[in-house]
Design a protein around this motif. Structure first.
Motif, PDB file in Angstrom:
ATOM      1  N   TYR A 213       0.613  -1.384  -0.035  1.00 55.13           N
ATOM      2  CA  TYR A 213      -0.016   0.074   0.117  1.00 55.13           C
ATOM      3  C   TYR A 213       0.815   1.413   0.034  1.00 55.13           C
ATOM      4  N   THR A 214       0.595   2.225  -0.835  1.00 51.71           N
ATOM      5  CA  THR A 214       1.199   3.485  -1.042  1.00 51.71           C
ATOM      6  C   THR A 214      -0.082   4.792  -0.326  1.00 51.71           C
ATOM      7  N   GLU A 215       0.594   5.841  -0.061  1.00 46.31           N
ATOM      8  CA  GLU A 215      -0.150   6.856   0.423  1.00 46.31           C
ATOM      9  C   GLU A 215      -0.871   7.608  -0.553  1.00 46.31           C
ATOM     10  N   ASN A 216      -0.220   7.374  -1.877  1.00 45.65           N
ATOM     11  CA  ASN A 216      -0.952   8.110  -2.997  1.00 45.65           C
ATOM     12  C   ASN A 216      -0.503   7.376  -4.062  1.00 45.65           C
ATOM     13  N   THR A 217      -1.187   7.542  -5.391  1.00 46.80           N
ATOM     14  CA  THR A 217      -0.692   7.026  -6.716  1.00 46.80           C
ATOM     15  C   THR A 217       0.445   7.314  -7.197  1.00 46.80           C
ATOM     16  N   THR A 218       1.060   8.556  -7.104  1.00 45.44           N
ATOM     17  CA  THR A 218       2.251   8.835  -7.331  1.00 45.44           C
ATOM     18  C   THR A 218       3.375   7.737  -7.090  1.00 45.44           C
ATOM     19  N   GLN A 219       3.287   7.512  -5.480  1.00 48.78           N
ATOM     20  CA  GLN A 219       3.848   6.568  -4.933  1.00 48.78           C
ATOM     21  C   GLN A 219       4.231   5.260  -5.453  1.00 48.78           C
ATOM     22  N   ALA A 220       2.728   4.734  -5.719  1.00 50.79           N
ATOM     23  CA  ALA A 220       2.539   3.439  -6.428  1.00 50.79           C
ATOM     24  C   ALA A 220       3.392   3.542  -7.825  1.00 50.79           C
ATOM     25  N   HIS A 221       3.300   4.597  -8.410  1.00 51.38           N
ATOM     26  CA  HIS A 221       3.800   4.637  -9.891  1.00 51.38           C
ATOM     27  C   HIS A 221       5.417   4.409  -9.862  1.00 51.38           C
ATOM     28  N   THR A 222       5.902   5.153  -8.688  1.00 51.94           N
ATOM     29  CA  THR A 222       7.278   4.989  -8.651  1.00 51.94           C
ATOM     30  C   THR A 222       7.810   3.757  -8.277  1.00 51.94           C
ATOM     31  N   LEU A 223       7.156   2.985  -7.721  1.00 53.93           N
ATOM     32  CA  LEU A 223       7.425   1.600  -7.203  1.00 53.93           C
ATOM     33  C   LEU A 223       7.389   0.659  -8.459  1.00 53.93           C
ATOM     34  N   VAL A 225       7.865   1.870 -11.575  1.00 53.79           N
ATOM     35  CA  VAL A 225       8.818   2.318 -12.805  1.00 53.79           C
ATOM     36  C   VAL A 225      10.305   1.696 -12.199  1.00 53.79           C
ATOM     37  N   SER A 226      10.341   1.711 -11.050  1.00 56.33           N
ATOM     38  CA  SER A 226      11.823   1.087 -10.507  1.00 56.33           C
ATOM     39  C   SER A 226      11.922  -0.193 -10.295  1.00 56.33           C
ATOM     40  N   GLY A 227      10.734  -0.859 -10.567  1.00 58.92           N
ATOM     41  CA  GLY A 227      10.546  -2.427 -10.572  1.00 58.92           C
ATOM     42  C   GLY A 227      10.470  -3.291  -9.192  1.00 58.92           C
ATOM     43  N   GLN A 228      10.334  -2.149  -8.341  1.00 62.94           N
ATOM     44  CA  GLN A 228       9.974  -2.888  -6.855  1.00 62.94           C
ATOM     45  C   GLN A 228       8.846  -3.832  -6.698  1.00 62.94           C
ATOM     46  N   THR A 229       7.843  -3.163  -7.598  1.00 65.58           N
ATOM     47  CA  THR A 229       6.683  -4.030  -7.695  1.00 65.58           C
ATOM     48  C   THR A 229       6.427  -4.071  -9.114  1.00 65.58           C
ATOM     49  N   PRO A 230       6.047  -5.414  -9.811  1.00 60.26           N
ATOM     50  CA  PRO A 230       5.690  -5.230 -11.159  1.00 60.26           C
ATOM     51  C   PRO A 230       4.586  -5.071 -11.792  1.00 60.26           C
ATOM     52  N   VAL A 231       3.610  -4.617 -10.808  1.00 60.04           N
ATOM     53  CA  VAL A 231       2.069  -3.988 -11.261  1.00 60.04           C
ATOM     54  C   VAL A 231       1.722  -3.092 -10.199  1.00 60.04           C
ATOM     55  N   GLY A 232       1.147  -2.010 -10.566  1.00 61.78           N
ATOM     56  CA  GLY A 232       0.432  -1.129  -9.692  1.00 61.78           C
ATOM     57  C   GLY A 232      -0.453  -0.265 -10.173  1.00 61.78           C
ATOM     58  N   THR A 233      -1.245   0.316  -9.064  1.00 60.72           N
ATOM     59  CA  THR A 233      -2.249   1.288  -9.429  1.00 60.72           C
ATOM     60  C   THR A 233      -1.330   2.694 -10.038  1.00 60.72           C
ATOM     61  N   ASP A 234      -2.120   3.181 -11.090  1.00 63.23           N
ATOM     62  CA  ASP A 234      -1.321   4.450 -11.682  1.00 63.23           C
ATOM     63  C   ASP A 234      -2.265   5.307 -12.281  1.00 63.23           C
ATOM     64  N   LEU A 235      -1.626   6.488 -12.818  1.00 60.59           N
ATOM     65  CA  LEU A 235      -2.298   7.289 -13.443  1.00 60.59           C
ATOM     66  C   LEU A 235      -1.594   7.521 -14.723  1.00 60.59           C
ATOM     67  N   ILE A 236      -2.546   7.524 -15.912  1.00 58.94           N
ATOM     68  CA  ILE A 236      -2.052   7.422 -17.275  1.00 58.94           C
ATOM     69  C   ILE A 236      -1.138   8.696 -17.549  1.00 58.94           C
ATOM     70  N   ASN A 237      -1.312   9.621 -16.924  1.00 58.73           N
ATOM     71  CA  ASN A 237      -0.505  10.822 -17.275  1.00 58.73           C
ATOM     72  C   ASN A 237       0.968  10.650 -16.967  1.00 58.73           C
ATOM     73  N   LEU A 238       1.100   9.896 -15.616  1.00 55.92           N
ATOM     74  CA  LEU A 238       2.480   9.568 -15.108  1.00 55.92           C
ATOM     75  C   LEU A 238       3.224   8.610 -15.971  1.00 55.92           C
ATOM     76  N   VAL A 239       2.402   7.661 -16.416  1.00 64.54           N
ATOM     77  CA  VAL A 239       2.755   6.543 -17.210  1.00 64.54           C
ATOM     78  C   VAL A 239       3.312   6.853 -18.613  1.00 64.54           C
ATOM     79  N   LEU A 240       2.422   7.941 -19.271  1.00 66.33           N
ATOM     80  CA  LEU A 240       2.967   8.326 -20.470  1.00 66.33           C
ATOM     81  C   LEU A 240       4.021   9.281 -20.404  1.00 66.33           C
ATOM     82  N   GLU A 241       4.346  10.252 -19.566  1.00 66.01           N
ATOM     83  CA  GLU A 241       5.414  10.950 -19.131  1.00 66.01           C
ATOM     84  C   GLU A 241       6.717  10.226 -19.042  1.00 66.01           C
ATOM     85  N   ASP A 242       6.864   9.163 -18.298  1.00 65.68           N
ATOM     86  CA  ASP A 242       7.873   8.198 -18.125  1.00 65.68           C
ATOM     87  C   ASP A 242       8.306   7.478 -19.064  1.00 65.68           C
ATOM     88  N   GLU A 243       7.097   6.932 -19.944  1.00 66.96           N
ATOM     89  CA  GLU A 243       7.175   6.028 -21.118  1.00 66.96           C
ATOM     90  C   GLU A 243       8.008   6.939 -22.095  1.00 66.96           C
TER      91      GLU A 243
END
Length: 353
Positions: A213-223, A225-243
């Motif tokens: 569990y993370t406090e917010n979606t940005t933290q879940a996204h970071t996990l 991207v870093s590979g600490q978790t293979p799947v997570g809840t996210d915001l498409i804006n964050l995914v597209l920016e980092d992609e």
């Protein structure tokens, strides 16, 4: 000092907004009937203070476009979380000392923001009727909630393709990063084919997998991207920016989902009421939307519609992944969410009493 303040409060009409703010009272509402008149009033104010929960870099193209179109008005932007905006504005309005003009509302901050928004005839400023919400809010971008995955950590055949796939025991033990507030569950309260009661049962079953569990979606996204978790809840804006920067992250084909609408409003008692109205109207316009879409922030259709998939990357990514979406259509849905989210948190075991 008293004599000085009395003189200050009797200053010329040209400086009335500054004067009233200094004297503790709100500036007058601009008496303007169209965009040309609004611009003249806004130029006299000279600046507009905008608070929203987005990185400034994402808003800079739109800010630059606004300042180019309306010279003489400087945009002062601050990235601040939506719940913090509600709290700050509530305190400032009670003290008649509002410090910012344009604010953001979305999700659970829509209802409390209603009473704090200035009454504005947005149609007179050429805001499209389908972007005016609850009279005083202006729909300017959507924030679709998605499930994302790390492309280095998962082979294509291992990527979850449905909500049911996410309940597979292989994700047990912290392999899913999950935003603890449960906003990723919104669609269960929107889509009749899913249903709020079924959503609460789903959240309970998801909790049995002991996700990270993370406090917010940005933290879940970071996990993710870093590979600490293979799947997570996210915001498409964050995914597209980092992609776009080459990060190993992509949208998982898990749907349907919620394309959370985000609104702007001018704060009642704003120090620069004309400039606040002008900026909001600009961001809703075709020109403003063209600047926002480049940073994955723009209006998208209320429900699944892939017509503009080739020109709008957010729509394109959802459609490429085969993810259907739903957005909010009336204020009653936000009232429903205010009851649903606490129940989701309880089902997830993340509620704090």
């Amino acid at each position: 000092m008293k004599r000085f303040r009395r003189r200050l409060c009797m200053a010329s009409v040209m400086a009335v907004a500054v004067v009233l703010t200094a004297c503790g009272g709100p500036p007058p509402v601009p008496d303007t009937k169209n965009l040309d008149e609004l611009y003249q009033a806004a130029k006299a104010e000279g600046e507009v203070v905008w608070f929203a929960p987005k990185p400034e870099a994402q808003m800079k193209p739109a800010i630059d476009a606004f300042e180019k179109k309306y010279p003489g008005i400087e945009v002062r932007y601050t990235n601040k979380k939506a719940p913090d905006l509600v709290t700050q504005l509530n305190v400032e309005q009670a003290a008649d000392r509002v410090t910012f003009d344009v604010s953001n509302a979305g999700g659970l901050t829509v209802l409390p923001s209603q009473s704090m928004a200035a009454k504005v005839d947005w149609a007179s400023y050429e805001v499209p009727s389908d972007q005016i919400f609850a009279d005083d809010f202006v729909y300017v971008w959507a924030v679709p909630k998605v499930w994302a995955y790390n492309t280095d950590a998962l082979a294509p055949n291992d990527v979850p393709a449905s909500w049911d796939d996410l309940l597979d025991p292989r994700w047990n033990g912290g392999k899913l990063s999950v935003e603890s507030r449960g906003s990723f569950m919104t669609v269960w309260a929107q889509d009749p084919a899913l249903g709020a009661d079924a959503g609460l049962d789903y959240a309970s079953r998801l909790a049995e997998l002991n996700p990270h569990y993370t406090e917010n979606t940005t933290q879940a996204h970071t996990l993710v991207v870093s590979g600490q978790t293979p799947v997570g809840t996210d915001l498409i804006n964050l995914v597209l920016e980092d992609e776009s920067k080459g990060a190993p992250v992509a949208v998982a084909p898990v749907g349907p989902t919620n394309a959370n609408k985000s609104y702007l409003f001018v704060a009642d008692g704003a120090p620069h009421p004309a400039a606040g109205r002008l900026l909001t109207a600009f961001l809703a316009s075709e020109e403003g939307q063209s600047a926002l879409v480049d940073t994955y922030n723009s209006v998208i259709p209320t429900n699944t519609d892939c017509t503009d998939a080739a020109t709008n990357r957010v729509i394109g990514a959802l459609c490429d992944a085969g993810v259907e979406w739903f957005s909010e259509t009336d204020i009653a849905q936000y009232e429903q969410f205010s009851d649903f989210f606490p129940e989701v948190e309880e089902a997830l075991g993340t509620n704090v009493n």
